[in-house]
Design a protein around this motif. Sequence first.
Motif, PDB file in Angstrom:
ATOM      1  N   PRO A 171       0.733  -1.106   0.046  1.00  0.00           N
ATOM      2  CA  PRO A 171       0.007  -0.109   0.157  1.00  0.00           C
ATOM      3  C   PRO A 171       0.776   1.411  -0.109  1.00  0.00           C
ATOM      4  CG  PRO A 171      -0.868  -1.461   1.726  1.00  0.00           C
ATOM      5  CD  PRO A 171       0.674  -2.328   0.996  1.00  0.00           C
ATOM      6  N   ILE A 172       0.514   2.255  -0.705  1.00  0.00           N
ATOM      7  CA  ILE A 172       1.256   3.589  -0.847  1.00  0.00           C
ATOM      8  C   ILE A 172       0.400   4.739  -0.484  1.00  0.00           C
ATOM      9  CG2 ILE A 172       2.934   2.897  -2.409  1.00  0.00           C
ATOM     10  CD1 ILE A 172       1.383   3.887  -4.739  1.00  0.00           C
ATOM     11  N   ASP A 173       0.744   5.855  -0.199  1.00  0.00           N
ATOM     12  CA  ASP A 173       0.095   7.068  -0.173  1.00  0.00           C
ATOM     13  C   ASP A 173       0.220   7.655  -1.517  1.00  0.00           C
ATOM     14  OD1 ASP A 173      -0.255   9.827   0.182  1.00  0.00           O
ATOM     15  OD2 ASP A 173       0.834   9.758   2.147  1.00  0.00           O
ATOM     16  N   VAL A 174      -0.692   7.560  -2.147  1.00  0.00           N
ATOM     17  CA  VAL A 174      -0.904   8.041  -3.657  1.00  0.00           C
ATOM     18  C   VAL A 174      -0.506   9.608  -3.615  1.00  0.00           C
ATOM     19  CG1 VAL A 174      -2.333   8.184  -5.480  1.00  0.00           C
ATOM     20  CG2 VAL A 174      -2.421   6.139  -4.199  1.00  0.00           C
ATOM     21  N   LEU A 175      -0.847  10.494  -2.720  1.00  0.00           N
ATOM     22  CA  LEU A 175      -0.871  11.766  -2.854  1.00  0.00           C
ATOM     23  C   LEU A 175       0.801  12.086  -2.743  1.00  0.00           C
ATOM     24  CD1 LEU A 175      -1.496  14.764  -3.192  1.00  0.00           C
ATOM     25  CD2 LEU A 175      -1.783  14.629  -0.581  1.00  0.00           C
ATOM     26  N   LYS A 176       1.381  11.413  -1.848  1.00  0.00           N
ATOM     27  CA  LYS A 176       2.844  11.567  -1.807  1.00  0.00           C
ATOM     28  C   LYS A 176       3.657  11.029  -3.020  1.00  0.00           C
ATOM     29  CE  LYS A 176       6.693  10.981   1.539  1.00  0.00           C
ATOM     30  NZ  LYS A 176       6.921  10.318   2.771  1.00  0.00           N
ATOM     31  N   VAL A 177       3.234  10.113  -3.858  1.00  0.00           N
ATOM     32  CA  VAL A 177       3.970   9.548  -4.969  1.00  0.00           C
ATOM     33  C   VAL A 177       3.614  10.709  -6.006  1.00  0.00           C
ATOM     34  CG1 VAL A 177       3.924   7.641  -6.667  1.00  0.00           C
ATOM     35  CG2 VAL A 177       3.595   7.159  -4.244  1.00  0.00           C
ATOM     36  N   VAL A 178       2.120  11.184  -6.182  1.00  0.00           N
ATOM     37  CA  VAL A 178       1.963  12.198  -7.016  1.00  0.00           C
ATOM     38  C   VAL A 178       3.022  13.355  -6.759  1.00  0.00           C
ATOM     39  CG1 VAL A 178       0.043  13.614  -7.668  1.00  0.00           C
ATOM     40  CG2 VAL A 178      -0.462  11.402  -7.553  1.00  0.00           C
ATOM     41  N   LYS A 179       3.079  13.778  -5.476  1.00  0.00           N
ATOM     42  CA  LYS A 179       3.894  14.831  -5.321  1.00  0.00           C
ATOM     43  C   LYS A 179       5.510  14.440  -5.788  1.00  0.00           C
ATOM     44  CE  LYS A 179       1.637  16.881  -1.216  1.00  0.00           C
ATOM     45  NZ  LYS A 179       1.900  17.005   0.192  1.00  0.00           N
ATOM     46  N   MET A 180       5.864  13.436  -5.690  1.00  0.00           N
ATOM     47  CA  MET A 180       7.130  12.939  -6.137  1.00  0.00           C
ATOM     48  C   MET A 180       7.269  13.124  -7.522  1.00  0.00           C
ATOM     49  SD  MET A 180       8.328   9.563  -3.789  1.00  0.00           S
ATOM     50  CE  MET A 180       8.464   9.756  -2.260  1.00  0.00           C
ATOM     51  N   GLU A 215      13.782  11.746  -0.700  1.00  0.00           N
ATOM     52  CA  GLU A 215      13.154  10.417  -0.618  1.00  0.00           C
ATOM     53  C   GLU A 215      12.751   9.685  -2.168  1.00  0.00           C
ATOM     54  OE1 GLU A 215       8.900   8.564   0.917  1.00  0.00           O
ATOM     55  OE2 GLU A 215       9.530  10.503   1.505  1.00  0.00           O
ATOM     56  N   PHE A 216      12.600  10.429  -3.094  1.00  0.00           N
ATOM     57  CA  PHE A 216      12.370   9.746  -4.488  1.00  0.00           C
ATOM     58  C   PHE A 216      13.896   9.562  -4.895  1.00  0.00           C
ATOM     59  CE2 PHE A 216      13.226  10.134  -9.150  1.00  0.00           C
ATOM     60  CZ  PHE A 216      12.112   9.435  -9.603  1.00  0.00           C
ATOM     61  N   GLU A 217      15.134  10.365  -4.749  1.00  0.00           N
ATOM     62  CA  GLU A 217      16.120   9.995  -5.336  1.00  0.00           C
ATOM     63  C   GLU A 217      16.760   8.795  -4.532  1.00  0.00           C
ATOM     64  OE1 GLU A 217      18.055  11.473  -7.577  1.00  0.00           O
ATOM     65  OE2 GLU A 217      16.243  12.443  -8.338  1.00  0.00           O
ATOM     66  N   ALA A 218      16.471   8.831  -3.339  1.00  0.00           N
ATOM     67  CA  ALA A 218      17.197   7.603  -2.390  1.00  0.00           C
ATOM     68  C   ALA A 218      16.282   6.271  -2.874  1.00  0.00           C
ATOM     69  CB  ALA A 218      17.158   7.814  -0.723  1.00  0.00           C
ATOM     70  N   GLY A 219      14.947   6.429  -3.151  1.00  0.00           N
ATOM     71  CA  GLY A 219      14.576   5.126  -3.863  1.00  0.00           C
ATOM     72  C   GLY A 219      14.276   3.941  -2.779  1.00  0.00           C
ATOM     73  N   LYS A 220      14.241   4.395  -1.559  1.00  0.00           N
ATOM     74  CA  LYS A 220      14.061   3.113  -0.445  1.00  0.00           C
ATOM     75  C   LYS A 220      12.554   3.137   0.194  1.00  0.00           C
ATOM     76  CE  LYS A 220      18.484   3.169  -0.061  1.00  0.00           C
ATOM     77  NZ  LYS A 220      19.106   1.907  -0.637  1.00  0.00           N
ATOM     78  N   THR A 221      11.895   4.114  -0.069  1.00  0.00           N
ATOM     79  CA  THR A 221      10.265   3.882   0.844  1.00  0.00           C
ATOM     80  C   THR A 221       9.495   3.098  -0.249  1.00  0.00           C
ATOM     81  OG1 THR A 221       9.514   6.067  -0.097  1.00  0.00           O
ATOM     82  CG2 THR A 221      10.511   5.793   2.280  1.00  0.00           C
ATOM     83  N   GLN A 222       8.472   2.836   0.048  1.00  0.00           N
ATOM     84  CA  GLN A 222       7.612   2.220  -1.178  1.00  0.00           C
ATOM     85  C   GLN A 222       7.081   3.232  -2.213  1.00  0.00           C
ATOM     86  OE1 GLN A 222       7.148  -1.050  -1.663  1.00  0.00           O
ATOM     87  NE2 GLN A 222       6.034  -0.628  -3.417  1.00  0.00           N
ATOM     88  N   GLU A 223       6.650   4.490  -1.472  1.00  0.00           N
ATOM     89  CA  GLU A 223       6.248   5.350  -2.301  1.00  0.00           C
ATOM     90  C   GLU A 223       7.344   5.943  -3.425  1.00  0.00           C
ATOM     91  OE1 GLU A 223       3.499   5.549   0.959  1.00  0.00           O
ATOM     92  OE2 GLU A 223       5.790   5.517   1.049  1.00  0.00           O
TER      93      GLU A 223
END
Length: 197
Positions: free
Chosen positions: A58-67, A121-129
């Motif tokens: 499961p992911i926080d869709v809004l956070k992924v959209v921001k990313m 967070e996007f650059e690190a690529g560690k979280t599911q988002e």
Amino acid sequence: MHSVELLQQLDFIKEIDKIKYIQRRTKLFGSDRNENDAEHSWHLAMMTIVLAEHSNEPIDVLKVVKMVLIHDIVEIDAGDTFIYDENKDHSNTDEERAAANRIFGLLPKKQSEELIGIWEEFEAGKTQEAKFARAMDRLEPLLQNASNNGGTWKEFDVSYNKVYEKKQVIEDGSTIIWDLAKGIINDSVEKGILSKD
């Protein structure tokens, strides 16, 4: 009289208009026109909304959209690095860090820190988002190249092994989408639009 924060936000909004001028190597689906970074980011945001159910977790869709909406803003200063570039590493660079600090730094402190944190967070690529956002970032050009008779793969003589290696990141975000992507890569070889050599 307008608040300082509102004026800072407007400065940021004006500055990020420049992302519309950053040309990518990939072309629009079934087209010979290059995509720009703004179109790419919008497409990834829509892909996230539509494909989120296929995330490994499961992911926080809004956070992924921001990313996906902000991940390439640094290219306003740092420029676009082609993922298959043999001379320049596609990982986080000093130029991108300076760009993130300058551009996001136009915002009020709290928003600036939030967006820099999301970009990191996007650059690190560690979280599911981040993993899912990166999966979307790798899937879109794969679909574009497959729709364009090989597109940048043919134009820049990119091999199957290089495509497979770069696209395997998709698996971290979604094994279901990775299975689909592998099929597209293999079909592209069979169609002769991606070289196995």
